[in-house]
Design a protein around this motif. Sequence first.
Motif, short mmCIF file in Angstrom:
data_model
loop_
_atom_site.label_atom_id
_atom_site.label_comp_id
_atom_site.label_asym_id
_atom_site.label_seq_id
_atom_site.Cartn_x
_atom_site.Cartn_y
_atom_site.Cartn_z
N ALA A 6 0.82 -1.21 0.00
CA ALA A 6 0.00 0.00 0.00
C ALA A 6 0.85 1.27 0.00
CB ALA A 6 -0.93 0.00 1.21
N GLU A 7 2.16 1.13 0.18
CA GLU A 7 3.07 2.27 0.27
C GLU A 7 4.08 2.19 -0.88
OE1 GLU A 7 2.77 4.59 2.51
OE2 GLU A 7 1.40 3.66 3.96
N ALA A 113 -11.17 2.71 -1.26
CA ALA A 113 -9.77 2.27 -1.16
C ALA A 113 -9.67 1.19 -0.08
CB ALA A 113 -8.87 3.46 -0.83
N HIS A 114 -10.25 0.03 -0.37
CA HIS A 114 -10.38 -1.01 0.65
C HIS A 114 -9.37 -2.15 0.48
CE1 HIS A 114 -12.77 -2.18 -2.82
NE2 HIS A 114 -12.68 -3.44 -2.42
N ARG A 118 -5.62 -0.40 -3.95
CA ARG A 118 -6.40 0.83 -4.05
C ARG A 118 -5.85 1.91 -3.12
NH1 ARG A 118 -11.28 0.94 -6.58
NH2 ARG A 118 -11.72 -0.90 -7.82
N GLN A 119 -5.29 1.50 -1.98
CA GLN A 119 -4.66 2.47 -1.09
C GLN A 119 -3.41 3.04 -1.73
OE1 GLN A 119 -4.17 0.05 2.43
NE2 GLN A 119 -6.38 -0.14 2.69
N GLN A 122 -4.52 5.65 -4.23
CA GLN A 122 -4.90 6.90 -3.59
C GLN A 122 -3.68 7.68 -3.11
OE1 GLN A 122 -8.02 8.31 -3.52
NE2 GLN A 122 -8.42 6.61 -4.94
N ARG A 123 -2.67 6.98 -2.63
CA ARG A 123 -1.45 7.67 -2.20
C ARG A 123 -0.71 8.27 -3.38
NH1 ARG A 123 -1.78 3.42 1.76
NH2 ARG A 123 -1.89 4.36 3.85
#
Length: 312
Positions: A6-7, A113-114, A118-119, A122-123
């Motif tokens: 996610a990062e 963003a689940h 998706r996270q 968004q980032r």
Amino acid sequence: MIRTPAEFSQWHSPSPDDLGADHLTFLQRLGGPAWITLTGKDRQRSRAIITLLHGNEPSGLKAVYQLLKSGIQPATNLDIFVASVDAALLPPLFSHRYLPGEEDFNRCFNLPAHTPQRQLAQRLIQQLRQSGPEAIVDTHNTSGHSLPFAVSTRDDILSRQLAQMFTRRLVVIDQALGTLIEQRDGHCPIVTIEFGGFADPQADILAEQSLHAFSTRDQLFDRTPGPMQILQHPVRLELEPGHQLHYASTGQFDADITLFNTIDQLNFAKIQPGTSLGWLGKRGLQGLRERSATGKDLTSAYFVEHNGLLTT
């Protein structure tokens, strides 16, 4: 099992000596999604290149590697985001559009963003908004042979000026798919560039030359757009879940549709009524949907079954 994080990591002004001997080594050193920043001659402006949203479309990555390896100072600050590193490195190399069990990453830029994918999307959007680029280019390859073309959600002067640095063909989409180019904010143009087939050396050459020009040209929007082929309101031919699609030179017994394996030769061609595109299975046209931007099914307006063939 490998999953998209996610990062993403950040790398400011990497030395050419730290990139590795080739684009594959460079990718391995990144180890995951990465945001790379180069300081430009004009530090008050920035531009952005997004590459490898799909792990099997490497022309943009190769061009970015060459750009970084050259050690140039871009005209403005330059942000480069390398996305699907894990998918690209999954054996066989550069064969996976996305990791097994995950979504197509370029369908993850809408809410919610689940998931980690998706996270991450968004980032990336947040990082682009913070950077405030004057233009964004999203690099891709087509799966089969194709002439290069650009894709945008708007047909305006800025989009044409940006697109014409890469190609004279612009497809303007009006469907909500969750792609990056739908996230255009304000006046910053964003275009997807399909450089050509993923195995086409000319696609690599075009990517390297045009992205170098995009990065080093002082002004992007000082030239009047020239003649372009503008294709508007495209529709999508989709296969319903539970149906099988094949590409082959003969009809496949277990397929609901077998498309000719030479069908990519029709890209950007005007197709006359009565043109056959492949073989249909026992269920005929049942599994096909030709959807407009409003969701209307236009299949019967575009296709007919004729002697077992899928025909325009």
